[in-house]
Motif scaffolding. Structure first.
Motif, PDB file in Angstrom:
ATOM      1  N   PHE A  63      48.468   9.246  13.764  1.00 25.28           N
ATOM      2  CA  PHE A  63      49.436   9.924  14.627  1.00 25.28           C
ATOM      3  C   PHE A  63      48.997   9.746  16.075  1.00 25.28           C
ATOM      4  N   ALA A  64      49.892   9.197  16.899  1.00 25.67           N
ATOM      5  CA  ALA A  64      49.566   8.909  18.300  1.00 25.67           C
ATOM      6  C   ALA A  64      50.413   9.736  19.253  1.00 25.67           C
ATOM      7  N   GLY A  65      50.913  10.875  18.782  1.00 25.39           N
ATOM      8  CA  GLY A  65      51.805  11.701  19.586  1.00 25.39           C
ATOM      9  C   GLY A  65      53.240  11.510  19.128  1.00 25.39           C
ATOM     10  N   ARG A  66      54.163  11.808  20.004  1.00 26.95           N
ATOM     11  CA  ARG A  66      55.584  11.627  19.683  1.00 26.95           C
ATOM     12  C   ARG A  66      56.224  10.685  20.687  1.00 26.95           C
ATOM     13  N   ASP A  67      57.265  10.009  20.232  1.00 23.52           N
ATOM     14  CA  ASP A  67      57.944   9.086  21.127  1.00 23.52           C
ATOM     15  C   ASP A  67      58.967   9.831  21.982  1.00 23.52           C
ATOM     16  N   ARG A  68      59.705   9.102  22.766  1.00 23.18           N
ATOM     17  CA  ARG A  68      60.677   9.705  23.677  1.00 23.18           C
ATOM     18  C   ARG A  68      61.705  10.564  22.949  1.00 23.18           C
ATOM     19  N   PHE A  69      61.969  10.227  21.701  1.00 20.13           N
ATOM     20  CA  PHE A  69      63.015  10.899  20.940  1.00 20.13           C
ATOM     21  C   PHE A  69      62.467  12.017  20.052  1.00 20.13           C
ATOM     22  N   GLY A  70      61.186  12.330  20.215  1.00 18.82           N
ATOM     23  CA  GLY A  70      60.580  13.407  19.451  1.00 18.82           C
ATOM     24  C   GLY A  70      60.096  13.016  18.074  1.00 18.82           C
ATOM     25  N   ARG A  71      60.148  11.732  17.751  1.00 13.40           N
ATOM     26  CA  ARG A  71      59.700  11.279  16.438  1.00 13.40           C
ATOM     27  C   ARG A  71      58.194  11.037  16.449  1.00 13.40           C
ATOM     28  N   PRO A  72      57.521  11.255  15.321  1.00 11.08           N
ATOM     29  CA  PRO A  72      56.092  10.918  15.263  1.00 11.08           C
ATOM     30  C   PRO A  72      55.876   9.441  15.569  1.00 11.08           C
ATOM     31  N   TRP A  82      46.271   3.903  23.333  1.00 12.70           N
ATOM     32  CA  TRP A  82      47.516   4.391  23.924  1.00 12.70           C
ATOM     33  C   TRP A  82      47.313   5.759  24.570  1.00 12.70           C
ATOM     34  N   ARG A  83      46.621   6.641  23.882  1.00 15.05           N
ATOM     35  CA  ARG A  83      46.381   7.973  24.447  1.00 15.05           C
ATOM     36  C   ARG A  83      45.582   7.879  25.747  1.00 15.05           C
ATOM     37  N   ARG A  84      44.540   7.039  25.744  1.00 18.63           N
ATOM     38  CA  ARG A  84      43.709   6.896  26.946  1.00 18.63           C
ATOM     39  C   ARG A  84      44.510   6.294  28.095  1.00 18.63           C
ATOM     40  N   MET A  85      45.291   5.265  27.785  1.00 17.52           N
ATOM     41  CA  MET A  85      46.058   4.595  28.838  1.00 17.52           C
ATOM     42  C   MET A  85      47.114   5.527  29.426  1.00 17.52           C
ATOM     43  N   ARG A  86      47.793   6.251  28.565  1.00 17.20           N
ATOM     44  CA  ARG A  86      48.828   7.165  29.047  1.00 17.20           C
ATOM     45  C   ARG A  86      48.223   8.265  29.921  1.00 17.20           C
ATOM     46  N   LEU A  87      47.043   8.755  29.533  1.00 14.50           N
ATOM     47  CA  LEU A  87      46.376   9.792  30.311  1.00 14.50           C
ATOM     48  C   LEU A  87      45.958   9.263  31.675  1.00 14.50           C
ATOM     49  N   GLN A  88      45.394   8.054  31.710  1.00 17.41           N
ATOM     50  CA  GLN A  88      45.000   7.483  32.997  1.00 17.41           C
ATOM     51  C   GLN A  88      46.220   7.306  33.898  1.00 17.41           C
ATOM     52  N   ALA A  89      47.310   6.804  33.321  1.00 23.33           N
ATOM     53  CA  ALA A  89      48.522   6.614  34.111  1.00 23.33           C
ATOM     54  C   ALA A  89      49.004   7.942  34.690  1.00 23.33           C
ATOM     55  N   ALA A  90      48.992   8.992  33.871  1.00 30.60           N
ATOM     56  CA  ALA A  90      49.455  10.301  34.337  1.00 30.60           C
ATOM     57  C   ALA A  90      48.593  10.806  35.491  1.00 30.60           C
ATOM     58  N   ARG A  91      47.289  10.575  35.400  1.00 34.86           N
ATOM     59  CA  ARG A  91      46.389  11.006  36.474  1.00 34.86           C
ATOM     60  C   ARG A  91      46.681  10.276  37.779  1.00 34.86           C
ATOM     61  N   GLU A  92      47.278   9.086  37.655  1.00 41.20           N
ATOM     62  CA  GLU A  92      47.600   8.296  38.840  1.00 41.20           C
ATOM     63  C   GLU A  92      49.074   8.404  39.218  1.00 41.20           C
ATOM     64  N   GLY A  93      49.754   9.398  38.636  1.00 38.29           N
ATOM     65  CA  GLY A  93      51.130   9.672  39.016  1.00 38.29           C
ATOM     66  C   GLY A  93      52.172   8.817  38.332  1.00 38.29           C
ATOM     67  N   ILE A  94      51.799   8.152  37.236  1.00 42.28           N
ATOM     68  CA  ILE A  94      52.724   7.282  36.506  1.00 42.28           C
ATOM     69  C   ILE A  94      52.998   7.879  35.126  1.00 42.28           C
ATOM     70  N   ALA A  95      54.265   8.048  34.799  1.00 46.77           N
ATOM     71  CA  ALA A  95      54.645   8.601  33.499  1.00 46.77           C
ATOM     72  C   ALA A  95      55.015   7.464  32.548  1.00 46.77           C
ATOM     73  N   TRP A 152      42.975  -3.699  30.685  1.00 49.56           N
ATOM     74  CA  TRP A 152      41.706  -2.967  30.621  1.00 49.56           C
ATOM     75  C   TRP A 152      41.660  -2.078  29.380  1.00 49.56           C
ATOM     76  N   HIS A 153      42.828  -1.612  28.940  1.00 48.04           N
ATOM     77  CA  HIS A 153      42.912  -0.770  27.743  1.00 48.04           C
ATOM     78  C   HIS A 153      43.147  -1.597  26.476  1.00 48.04           C
ATOM     79  N   GLY A 154      43.211  -2.909  26.616  1.00 50.50           N
ATOM     80  CA  GLY A 154      43.355  -3.774  25.453  1.00 50.50           C
ATOM     81  C   GLY A 154      44.779  -4.169  25.118  1.00 50.50           C
ATOM     82  N   PHE A 155      45.745  -3.834  25.972  1.00 50.26           N
ATOM     83  CA  PHE A 155      47.144  -4.153  25.701  1.00 50.26           C
ATOM     84  C   PHE A 155      47.580  -5.402  26.472  1.00 50.26           C
ATOM     85  N   ARG A 156      48.426  -6.200  25.831  1.00 49.12           N
ATOM     86  CA  ARG A 156      49.038  -7.342  26.519  1.00 49.12           C
ATOM     87  C   ARG A 156      50.529  -7.363  26.212  1.00 49.12           C
TER      88      ARG A 156
END
Length: 267
Positions: free
Chosen positions: A130-139, A150-163, A240-244
């Motif tokens: 489980f990696a959270g929920r998507d935009r539509f509220g689905r697991p 994904w969790r780490r990347m999303r958190l870093q983005a949020a800290r830098e003002g990016i949603a 840097w987070h391993g995504f391409r």
């Protein structure tokens, strides 16, 4: 097995979902899901088949023992216990043999499709996290490493003002087959469908390593995502987070440019 264990256990025909993550489809379902640990869910149509409790199994359909794959799913759940943990299942993949047969029934030659597109057949993982929920509220389900990244990347983005938000993650072969079957039933030909949909088994989403990413206010899976601050941030930081990005312009697979589609390749 812990009630809050954020895992999806995947078998050929049936998924075992943590009951707490499923939406009730009526009052009776709500009462059962409130007490159950797991729910067996048929992959082909999403139907709930059984609720799993500490003290036993409550069938939600007639003749559960005759349901294809039910015994396999119940047996697989026995591997998820505090003594064994999930380790033995983390690297297991489902055999694609049944997929080949169903593709042939649709008039699709998997080997020819792979040769023409350069796309690899993607096996489904046995275990997803489980990696959270998507935009539509689905697991949102991903493999362990991809979910953590994904969790780490999303958190870093949020800290830098990016949603960043997820549009979709893991999708089963059955899900993709259902798209084809419905379109064929409406009179479309396979060649037409393949112009806009990857052949079942060849989508990176099957692997549990890929997800579609968006940002609030931008429509999902549209070219306009390329013009957002979120996309610019991904271009600079995702590697840097391993995504391409899997399908840039001019990719060798002939797939339309998808700035929203990213695959985790390890970090």
């Amino acid at each position: 097995m812990s009630r809050s264990l954020p895992l999806l256990l995947n078998t050929d025909a049936i998924e075992a979902w943590p009951a707490a993550l499923l939406r009730a489809r009526g009052n009776a379902d709500a009462r059962l899901l409130a007490r159950a640990r797991w729910v067996l869910r048929r992959k082909r149509d999403g139907r709930y088949l059984a609720a799993i409790f500490d003290h036993g199994v409550h069938s939600l359909i007639p003749h559960l023992p005759q349901e294809p794959g039910a015994a396999e799913a119940l047996d697989a759940l026995s591997w998820l216990n505090p003594q064994r943990g999930s380790g033995p299942l983390e690297q297991r993949l489902l055999s694609p043999q049944g997929l080949h047969e169903r593709l042939q029934q649709l008039g699709l030659d998997a080997d020819a499709y792979a040769a023409n597109t350069g796309l690899a057949l993607e096996a489904e993982p046995v275990l997803l996290h489980f990696a959270g929920r998507d935009r539509f509220g689905r697991p949102l389900w991903l493999r362990r490493g991809a979910a953590q990244a994904w969790r780490r990347m999303r958190l870093q983005a949020a800290r830098e003002g990016i949603a960043l938000d997820a549009i979709s993650g893991y999708r089963s072969h059955d899900y993709q087959l259902g798209i084809f079957e419905r379109k064929l039933a409406r009179g479309q030909r396979v060649a037409e469908i393949l112009k806009v949909n990857a052949a079942p088994g060849f989508s990176e989403h099957h692997s549990g390593m890929a997800l579609d990413i968006g940002t609030p206010g931008d429509p999902p899976a549209e070219a306009s995502f390329e013009e957002t601050a979120a996309f610019a941030w991904l271009q600079e930081h995702a590697a840097w987070h391993g995504f391409r990005m899997s399908y840039p312009r001019g990719n060798p697979h002939g797939i339309v440019h998808e700035p929203w589609h990213w695959r985790w390749c390890g970090s």
